[in-house]
Design an enzyme around this catalytic site. Structure first.
Site, PDB file in Angstrom:
ATOM      1  N   LYS A 253     -45.242  69.072  72.365  1.00 34.46           N
ATOM      2  CA  LYS A 253     -46.322  70.016  72.682  1.00 34.46           C
ATOM      3  C   LYS A 253     -46.104  71.382  72.041  1.00 34.46           C
ATOM      4  O   LYS A 253     -46.995  71.935  71.423  1.00 34.46           O
ATOM      5  CB  LYS A 253     -46.462  70.179  74.194  1.00 34.46           C
ATOM      6  CG  LYS A 253     -47.257  69.114  74.899  1.00 34.46           C
ATOM      7  CD  LYS A 253     -46.664  67.770  74.831  1.00 34.46           C
ATOM      8  CE  LYS A 253     -47.460  66.735  75.574  1.00 34.46           C
ATOM      9  NZ  LYS A 253     -46.989  65.405  75.345  1.00 34.46           N
TER      10      LYS A 253
ATOM     11  N   SER B 143     -50.455  68.622  83.117  1.00 40.49           N
ATOM     12  CA  SER B 143     -51.124  68.527  81.822  1.00 40.49           C
ATOM     13  C   SER B 143     -52.635  68.637  81.901  1.00 40.49           C
ATOM     14  O   SER B 143     -53.266  69.230  81.044  1.00 40.49           O
ATOM     15  CB  SER B 143     -50.727  67.230  81.130  1.00 40.49           C
ATOM     16  OG  SER B 143     -50.785  66.144  82.018  1.00 40.49           O
TER      17      SER B 143
ATOM     18  N   HIS C  76     -45.164  70.279  79.151  1.00 33.29           N
ATOM     19  CA  HIS C  76     -46.179  71.289  78.829  1.00 33.29           C
ATOM     20  C   HIS C  76     -45.709  72.712  79.043  1.00 33.29           C
ATOM     21  O   HIS C  76     -46.438  73.653  78.720  1.00 33.29           O
ATOM     22  CB  HIS C  76     -47.452  71.032  79.645  1.00 33.29           C
ATOM     23  CG  HIS C  76     -48.130  69.781  79.229  1.00 33.29           C
ATOM     24  ND1 HIS C  76     -49.151  69.758  78.322  1.00 33.29           N
ATOM     25  CD2 HIS C  76     -47.884  68.492  79.559  1.00 33.29           C
ATOM     26  CE1 HIS C  76     -49.511  68.513  78.117  1.00 33.29           C
ATOM     27  NE2 HIS C  76     -48.758  67.727  78.857  1.00 33.29           N
TER      28      HIS C  76
END
Ligand SMILES: Cc1ncc(COP(=O)(O)O)c(C=O)c1O
Length: 393
Positions: A371, A311, A339
């Site tokens: 995300k 991240s 992610h």
């Protein structure tokens, strides 16, 4: 997205190194300890090629001033705590009541030192309430503090079109008011918001099943389970997979939810250098040779914890090499794709798709809906039944 074969990763971006001489490639691959493992049945895969990562270093003067700032803040923190202790300065923080003296303390004084003395000074940089969809730009509600950030009050003014550097919205879905929003409204009207609470409390609904089937289908795996919170998906499920007598090998840059899950599990934790297969292999080899400390019994399970895309750094996990190692040493692999899911791979199916691997090669695929998908919650996915007993601790 760039071609995974023959690329190098720089701050999460791949750079083409195809022009490099074979000599350099093989030297580096051997140095990383990946050549043999990356070859299966004598066939060479694209991922035998060099993966080189480079990260932008913070300038020295920035680091020096940052540490100096924290140092000075800490010194002043001790001074102010001293003044508060003697009643010279008013303390706004929560403290134990005198009549509760004999109970287990609710507030650990030292644990709150950072919050009280350092975070309070810079608190207004974060947690700003917004009043529009969290797209690339959003509207912020202006607020001011009259007591050095202990409390805030809204002024009523809205600051328009501020650049959003505080939340993820990889596919733009969080700010999209179209058919999907109407579907959400319809579902909420029928099921209520309880549909996203824990199923131990509210039970399993057909919508949960539908979502799990959809996730499994999207990931191309046998089954998936969904949970109401991404953080808790890691912190609460890792303890269900490993426990005492098990070993967790964790990348040094893993997210705090993975770290918490590992700690709560009671398993022994060892850390390997970020994305470094040599460092991981050394830990795996030692774990197999020496077993558990003192008793020298074999570890019940060895679980490797990695992220798909890290991240903070944007680096992509060296998945093919890590899969080769986990097979070689008979360990299990747990990969957090918070992610990477939705954002990596030609059709957004994550790092396994990016490297052209079968998703079942990873024992536990974890991801979040926060995300890329503009929602909340997380999933655990993979095979329904494992060959080895990953689940029974
Ligand atoms: C790698 C990783 N895993 C898990 C989480 C937790 O996800 P959530 O924010 O959906 O609770 C995050 C959150 O930022 C993350 O970066």
């Amino acid at each position: 997205m760039a071609n995974p074969g023959g690329g190098t990763v720089c701050n999460g971006k791949l750079h083409n190194h195809k022009k490099q001489s074979n000599g350099l490639q093989s030297r580096n691959c051997t140095k990383n300890g990946i050549v043999k493992e990356a070859q299966q049945n004598g066939k060479t895969h694209f991922y035998d090629k060099l993966i080189v990562e480079s990260f932008e270093e913070a300038p020295l003067h920035v680091m020096v001033f940052t540490y100096m700032g924290y140092g000075i803040g800490t010194l002043f923190g001790y001074l102010r705590d001293f003044l508060r202790n003697w009643g010279i300065e008013k303390c706004n923080a929560a403290v134990e009541r005198k009549e509760q003296r004999d109970f287990v303390p609710l507030y650990q004084d030292f644990e709150n030192f950072y919050t009280r003395n350092l975070y309070m000074r810079i608190r207004d940089n974060w947690n700003r309430p917004i009043c529009s969809a969290p797209g690339p730009l959003f509207d912020v509600m202006e607020r001011v503090s009259d007591d050095y950030n202990w409390t805030f009050r809204f002024t009523g003014r809205v600051i328009k079109d501020v650049i959003n550097m505080g939340s993820y919205n990889f596919l733009g879905l969080a700010a999209k008011y179209d058919e999907s929003m109407r579907t959400i409204k319809d579902v909420l009207e029928v099921y209520g918001t309880g549909v996203s609470s824990t199923r131990h409390e509210m039970g399993t609904l057909d919508k949960h099943k539908e979502l799990e089937d959809l996730v499994a289908k999207f990931l191309n795996v046998e089954a998936a389970m969904v949970f109401g919170m991404g953080f808790a998906t890691n912190s609460m499920n890792i303890p269900a997979l490993v426990g005492k007598g098990c070993l967790i090998l964790s990348d040094e840059l893993n997210h705090t939810s993975l770290v918490l899950g590992a700690r709560l599990s009671g398993a022994t934790i060892r850390i390997f250098k970020h994305n470094n297969t040599q460092s991981l292999e050394k830990l795996l080899r030692d774990a197999v040779i020496y077993g558990q400390p003192r008793t020298r019994r074999a570890w019940k399970k060895i679980l490797i914890l990695v992220e798909g895309v890290y991240s903070m750094e944007g680096s992509i996990v060296h998945l093919p090499q890590i899969i080769a190692l986990k097979k070689k040493y008979k360990a299990y692999l747990y990969m957090d794709e918070a992610h990477s899911i939705g954002a990596v791979g030609p059709t957004g199916r994550g790092v396994t798709e990016f490297f052209g691997l079968d998703p079942h090669e990873v024992d536990v695929l974890m991801g979040t809906f926060t995300k890329s998908f503009g929602a909340a919650g997380g999933y655990i996915a993979g095979r329904k039944v494992r060959e080895g007993p990953l689940v029974s601790v």
